[in-house]
Motif scaffolding. Structure first.
Motif, PDB file in Angstrom:
ATOM      1  N   SER A 190       0.806  -1.222   0.000  1.00 28.56           N
ATOM      2  CA  SER A 190       0.000   0.000   0.000  1.00 28.56           C
ATOM      3  C   SER A 190       0.835   1.267   0.000  1.00 28.56           C
ATOM      4  O   SER A 190       0.290   2.359  -0.162  1.00 28.56           O
ATOM      5  CB  SER A 190      -0.929   0.011   1.219  1.00 28.56           C
ATOM      6  OG  SER A 190      -1.893  -1.019   1.121  1.00 28.56           O
ATOM      7  N   PRO A 209       1.844   1.205  -4.719  1.00 36.19           N
ATOM      8  CA  PRO A 209       0.590   1.897  -5.020  1.00 36.19           C
ATOM      9  C   PRO A 209       0.543   2.512  -6.412  1.00 36.19           C
ATOM     10  O   PRO A 209      -0.533   2.902  -6.880  1.00 36.19           O
ATOM     11  CB  PRO A 209       0.529   2.984  -3.944  1.00 36.19           C
ATOM     12  CG  PRO A 209       1.949   3.199  -3.527  1.00 36.19           C
ATOM     13  CD  PRO A 209       2.608   1.869  -3.643  1.00 36.19           C
ATOM     14  N   PRO A 218      -3.931   2.360  -3.136  1.00 36.15           N
ATOM     15  CA  PRO A 218      -4.039   1.696  -1.829  1.00 36.15           C
ATOM     16  C   PRO A 218      -5.443   1.258  -1.440  1.00 36.15           C
ATOM     17  O   PRO A 218      -5.627   0.185  -0.876  1.00 36.15           O
ATOM     18  CB  PRO A 218      -3.510   2.755  -0.854  1.00 36.15           C
ATOM     19  CG  PRO A 218      -2.597   3.606  -1.670  1.00 36.15           C
ATOM     20  CD  PRO A 218      -3.197   3.642  -3.034  1.00 36.15           C
ATOM     21  N   GLN A 277      -6.778  -2.266  -3.294  1.00 29.06           N
ATOM     22  CA  GLN A 277      -5.842  -3.381  -3.409  1.00 29.06           C
ATOM     23  C   GLN A 277      -6.370  -4.721  -2.922  1.00 29.06           C
ATOM     24  O   GLN A 277      -5.818  -5.756  -3.269  1.00 29.06           O
ATOM     25  CB  GLN A 277      -4.544  -3.036  -2.659  1.00 29.06           C
ATOM     26  CG  GLN A 277      -3.752  -1.918  -3.306  1.00 29.06           C
ATOM     27  CD  GLN A 277      -2.483  -1.591  -2.549  1.00 29.06           C
ATOM     28  OE1 GLN A 277      -2.354  -1.876  -1.362  1.00 29.06           O
ATOM     29  NE2 GLN A 277      -1.532  -0.975  -3.222  1.00 29.06           N
ATOM     30  N   LEU A 308      -0.536  -9.225   0.108  1.00 27.66           N
ATOM     31  CA  LEU A 308      -0.862  -7.809   0.290  1.00 27.66           C
ATOM     32  C   LEU A 308      -0.243  -7.334   1.594  1.00 27.66           C
ATOM     33  O   LEU A 308      -0.456  -7.925   2.653  1.00 27.66           O
ATOM     34  CB  LEU A 308      -2.378  -7.619   0.338  1.00 27.66           C
ATOM     35  CG  LEU A 308      -2.880  -6.200   0.645  1.00 27.66           C
ATOM     36  CD1 LEU A 308      -2.428  -5.214  -0.430  1.00 27.66           C
ATOM     37  CD2 LEU A 308      -4.409  -6.192   0.776  1.00 27.66           C
ATOM     38  N   THR A 358      -0.366  -4.136   3.958  1.00 22.15           N
ATOM     39  CA  THR A 358      -1.291  -3.020   4.033  1.00 22.15           C
ATOM     40  C   THR A 358      -1.647  -2.714   5.475  1.00 22.15           C
ATOM     41  O   THR A 358      -1.215  -3.402   6.405  1.00 22.15           O
ATOM     42  CB  THR A 358      -2.570  -3.344   3.228  1.00 22.15           C
ATOM     43  OG1 THR A 358      -3.350  -2.170   3.067  1.00 22.15           O
ATOM     44  CG2 THR A 358      -3.394  -4.427   3.896  1.00 22.15           C
ATOM     45  N   ASN A 359      -2.446  -1.699   5.664  1.00 18.05           N
ATOM     46  CA  ASN A 359      -3.077  -1.410   6.936  1.00 18.05           C
ATOM     47  C   ASN A 359      -4.574  -1.656   6.786  1.00 18.05           C
ATOM     48  O   ASN A 359      -5.159  -1.344   5.751  1.00 18.05           O
ATOM     49  CB  ASN A 359      -2.814   0.038   7.354  1.00 18.05           C
ATOM     50  CG  ASN A 359      -3.496   0.396   8.659  1.00 18.05           C
ATOM     51  OD1 ASN A 359      -4.615   0.904   8.672  1.00 18.05           O
ATOM     52  ND2 ASN A 359      -2.826   0.131   9.771  1.00 18.05           N
ATOM     53  N   TYR A 413      -7.306   0.639   5.101  1.00 15.19           N
ATOM     54  CA  TYR A 413      -7.440   0.831   3.658  1.00 15.19           C
ATOM     55  C   TYR A 413      -8.522  -0.043   3.035  1.00 15.19           C
ATOM     56  O   TYR A 413      -8.918   0.192   1.899  1.00 15.19           O
ATOM     57  CB  TYR A 413      -6.104   0.545   2.958  1.00 15.19           C
ATOM     58  CG  TYR A 413      -5.033   1.585   3.209  1.00 15.19           C
ATOM     59  CD1 TYR A 413      -5.344   2.865   3.637  1.00 15.19           C
ATOM     60  CD2 TYR A 413      -3.695   1.287   3.011  1.00 15.19           C
ATOM     61  CE1 TYR A 413      -4.371   3.814   3.868  1.00 15.19           C
ATOM     62  CE2 TYR A 413      -2.695   2.235   3.239  1.00 15.19           C
ATOM     63  CZ  TYR A 413      -3.035   3.491   3.667  1.00 15.19           C
ATOM     64  OH  TYR A 413      -2.060   4.419   3.882  1.00 15.19           O
ATOM     65  N   HIS A 414      -8.980  -1.066   3.772  1.00 16.75           N
ATOM     66  CA  HIS A 414     -10.015  -1.930   3.192  1.00 16.75           C
ATOM     67  C   HIS A 414     -11.141  -2.214   4.182  1.00 16.75           C
ATOM     68  O   HIS A 414     -11.813  -3.237   4.089  1.00 16.75           O
ATOM     69  CB  HIS A 414      -9.403  -3.257   2.705  1.00 16.75           C
ATOM     70  CG  HIS A 414      -8.694  -4.044   3.763  1.00 16.75           C
ATOM     71  ND1 HIS A 414      -7.322  -4.090   3.868  1.00 16.75           N
ATOM     72  CD2 HIS A 414      -9.153  -4.828   4.772  1.00 16.75           C
ATOM     73  CE1 HIS A 414      -6.972  -4.861   4.882  1.00 16.75           C
ATOM     74  NE2 HIS A 414      -8.078  -5.318   5.448  1.00 16.75           N
ATOM     75  N   HIS A 419       0.796  -3.346  10.514  1.00 17.05           N
ATOM     76  CA  HIS A 419       1.107  -3.545   9.099  1.00 17.05           C
ATOM     77  C   HIS A 419       0.870  -5.021   8.794  1.00 17.05           C
ATOM     78  O   HIS A 419       1.653  -5.883   9.190  1.00 17.05           O
ATOM     79  CB  HIS A 419       2.559  -3.154   8.808  1.00 17.05           C
ATOM     80  CG  HIS A 419       2.884  -1.749   9.207  1.00 17.05           C
ATOM     81  ND1 HIS A 419       3.293  -1.424  10.481  1.00 17.05           N
ATOM     82  CD2 HIS A 419       2.838  -0.590   8.502  1.00 17.05           C
ATOM     83  CE1 HIS A 419       3.498  -0.123  10.554  1.00 17.05           C
ATOM     84  NE2 HIS A 419       3.225   0.420   9.374  1.00 17.05           N
TER      85      HIS A 419
END
Length: 340
Positions: free
Chosen positions: A47, A81, A86, A89, A101, A103-104, A107-108, A242
């Motif tokens: 991300s 990204p 981001p 994703q 993936l 990510t944090n 973001y989703h 993360h």
């Protein structure tokens, strides 16, 4: 990009169209046996780009460590990204267009909110495992087609950077960059959240589009936000998860030995990553001060309620998406003493 309400997904100008690279990846993966694709050419979608220390100082070294600790030829490669925005994703990974993936959860969160809820907790990664929280989150992500591989926690948490110092009225009248994860705290302090990707924060601060930005306590130096802002806010709040997730079909296609080796390497590196973040956070604050930034602090009454506001705000937001699962997370957290 205009600010979004706490319950809405940020829009991206790219829309829902796949770019040429994504289409070519889909075509190539469709022609390859799943096990071969997962082992010989493992694609990690991140991300953030390398400007964020959680990539350059944590993910990249972990990729090297993982290659060294597994007998299979994983062939790890990282995409950022610039490939997929981001906030868009999750689906390409659940669909198998990428294998992993990084990510944090914020973001989703509109798809699954448990990852975002992890950031409301306290306690180190060992406690997260011992409490059963890690396994519970893994179980729920598997229902969505993803295997949780690791959580690289930065227990130094989040902070805000501001163009002007605090004056005793919280964030009243200020526009603060923040993904939906930050919205409850920003709004509780009187601010207006504005959703922007990390790469857009510098020009937004420079042009006065925002008055400040919420971000992990590690990160402002590499992005050089000290050039366009003058203050960092203390104390910090929460902790930053993360997440490294893997497409569940790709995971299941791996042989048992490779899965065990990946899990063993990930557990060891979760601890290493926390120590890395601690070192980075200390250096980060020293550098910000050396570059001319100053500390500005929340008032005592705000500090007294900050932990509770963060925990309940993030959990309440997550519960709008996964109410039953978040209720279970709250029970685990509060039993283990890692919640409010």
């Amino acid at each position: 990009m205009p600010g979004q309400g706490a319950g809405r997904r940020p829009e991206n100008r790219g829309g829902k169209r796949m770019n040429k690279l994504l289409r070519s990846l889909a075509a190539s993966i469709a022609l390859m046996p799943l096990a071969t694709a997962a082992v010989a050419d493992t694609k990690i979608l991140a991300s953030w780009d390398q400007s964020y220390a959680a990539v350059g100082e944590v993910l990249d070294p972990f990729m090297e460590y993982l290659e060294a600790e597994t007998t299979a030829e994983l062939g790890l490669s990282r995409f950022g990204p610039e490939t997929i925005p981001p906030f868009e994703q999750l689906n390409p990974v659940t669909q198998g267009l990428f294998d992993m993936l990084y990510t944090n959860g914020g973001y989703h969160y509109n798809d699954i909110a448990l990852g975002m809820a992890l950031d409301s907790l306290s306690g180190d990664i060992g406690t997260i495992h011992e409490s059963g929280m890690w396994d519970f989150v893994d179980q729920e992500y598997q229902k969505a087609g993803l295997k949780l591989i690791a959580i690289f926690y930065d227990t130094n948490g989040f902070h805000m950077i501001l163009k002007e110092p605090l004056t005793g009225d919280g964030l009243t009248g200020r526009r603060i960059r923040g993904t939906p994860l930050y919205h409850p705290v920003i709004e509780a302090l009187g601010g207006s959240p504005v959703v922007l990707p990390g790469g857009d924060i510098y020009p937004a601060l420079e042009r006065g589009v925002v008055d400040g930005a919420a971000w992990p306590a590690v990160g402002a130096v590499n992005y050089r936000w000290f050039e366009v802002s003058s203050y960092f806010v203390r104390p910090t709040f929460g902790q930053v998860g993360h997440m490294l997730l893997m497409n569940l079909d790709a995971w299941n296609a791996l042989d048992e030995q490779t899965r065990t080796e990946i899990e063993t390497a990930a557990r060891a590196y979760e601890v290493e990553a926390s120590a890395t973040f601690d070192g980075l956070a200390g250096t980060e604050e020293e550098t910000l001060v050396a570059e001319g930034m100053q500390e500005t602090r929340f008032e005592d009454d705000v500090v007294a309620n900050l932990k509770s506001a963060w925990y309940n705000g993030v959990m309440d937001l997550a519960a709008t998406v996964n109410p039953d699962e978040i209720a279970q997370m709250r029970e685990i957290a509060e039993t283990a003493g890692i919640g409010e």
